[in-house]
Design a protein around this motif. Sequence first.
Motif, short mmCIF file in Angstrom:
data_model
loop_
_atom_site.label_atom_id
_atom_site.label_comp_id
_atom_site.label_asym_id
_atom_site.label_seq_id
_atom_site.Cartn_x
_atom_site.Cartn_y
_atom_site.Cartn_z
N PRO A 1 -0.95 4.88 2.50
CA PRO A 1 -1.76 4.47 3.66
C PRO A 1 -2.53 5.66 4.24
N LYS B 1 -4.59 -0.66 -9.92
CA LYS B 1 -3.52 0.25 -9.52
C LYS B 1 -2.83 0.84 -10.76
N ASN C 1 -7.71 0.56 -0.17
CA ASN C 1 -6.50 -0.05 0.41
C ASN C 1 -6.84 -1.34 1.15
N TYR D 1 -5.54 -5.13 0.14
CA TYR D 1 -4.62 -5.89 0.99
C TYR D 1 -5.27 -7.17 1.54
N ILE E 1 0.85 -1.19 0.00
CA ILE E 1 0.00 0.00 0.00
C ILE E 1 0.88 1.24 0.00
#
Length: 571
Positions: free
Chosen positions: A342, A558, A373, A377, A339
């Motif tokens: 953050p 992304k 995010n 993850y 990430i």
Amino acid sequence: MPKRIHSASDRDDNNESTSTSKRTRKATELNNLCQEYYDTFRSYKSEDGRILCENFIRLPTKRANTDYYTSIKEPIDLTEIQQKIHSDQYDSFEQFLDDIELLINNAKNYYRKNSMEWKDANELSKYFYSKTKSQSIDSYYFEEFFTAIYNTRIDNRPITDIFLFLPSRKIYPDYYLIVTKPIDLKMIAMKIQNNEYSLLDDMENDLLLMISNARKYNDPKSQIYKDTCALKKIITSVKNELDTALKTPNDRLRLSKRDVLLSSEVANMEYPEEPDDEEIIQQTNDDADSETSSLGDEEDSYRILYNSIRNYKLGAQSLIDPFMKLPNKRFHHDYYEEIKRPIAMSLIKNHIKKGKYTDLGDLVDDLKLMFDNAMQYNQEGSLIYNSAKKLLDVTLLKAHELGYDEQKPRLKEARVNIPMITIKDEYLIASSPQSPNFQRNRSSKKPIKSTEQNIQSIYTFIREYRENDIGLIAPFLELPSAEEYPDYYETIEQPIDMSMIKDKMDKGIYKREQDIIDDLNRMFSNAKVYNVDESYIFKYASRLEQALANKYKTIIIKKERTSQSNRILTK
């Protein structure tokens, strides 16, 4: 965003390394014990010198023995058991014994009575039972262990009451986000009553797991945490005393005789009733603290949106807790590698207080970034992933009520003196006009470098992927032996393994992310074609296939966002 670890996890590195080494030693001892019994079982011969387990090394082929998989619901063979030993999947000797017993029972249930396979399974059952019978321990030793721990007192104060029952799922939902293997004294007592422990080590592991869970959730300054430190020493001491008694027949402990066993009393206790939703909401409101509370009563759109997300509940459960603070770098360093930007609710709250948002869309962008995010993850379908997805929907719905329009252009504040414009480094990505690497047209080297990094990231992700702390990639590291599995190369037209994929990656053969994705999917597809649906390799292939799809999806998202950011900065 990963599960937020409470401050109890911020403890001394030395303590962690010590506990890790102890766990490693115990795992090694358990693996050695399982391997010893596996080798004995594997090499046992009949009177005429024939190895009895020859027919149980590998499951029957699905094509030639379809009826086997119809009648046997949990197929297992010696190859799978050996693999589970190598990959540390057995948490106790009892689990190993269960798999051996399952293998024998499958053979006796499937093969015709008095057939050679049935006789071999029957003979192996008698032999293995005679070997493991010596491992059984008098149940009173487990009772003594439980009684000693349950009656532990410090300064004449009982300390085990808090461990009797697990915390309420309604009052402490975050406990079950942090603690993945909950256990309490009642559950341990039930295992004693059901004769589920074969070794004192197994019971000690459960008691230490209970201690570890409490230390993971509670603050190091709390009384519970301090009690766990003392209780851990007592558990080890009592276990050593019982081990000594077992090894010294002439000096055994005098086991207390009781009319009613304590473990039986505890096992028969009822769990407390869960409180009503109204009581939980009232308690939650009373316990709210300033650090994570709402943003006052001022009626501007930023505070209204923030408070709506902060106070949103699904039923009686708040979903925002895992997003209040960023993960601890010490325990989630991989989060900060994956990430790049953050952000958490505490940072967003601070931005609102300092007036850093000039448009409602800026606040919405940060909230979307935070939830994106978390979904990037965490595993799709996990609790945090689902919470992030739900809160993102709530964010957009409330923002539109407040007048947010994603199509509306936002004018940023500009200054005449260009050098005075301050932009955070994390948004620049080495694209500043003052940078020697800046070009008005896209640099041809940038996408190549990004693609190479993505290919490496995909390979590393699959190579190191784990579920419940178990690596799934071991069966795919090398192709099966042509001597042991000749039919594999008759069935599979394009064999491939991880070593071949790495070699192609190192040589630069993969030019696009899709190239390595295709090879990985082919590897998993080969495994699913050759292995039966119920086998662990088939299941591992399916899980890795799903994890790969999720990873590729996040990489593409992304990449598209980076491309859009570069176009905006170039303009």
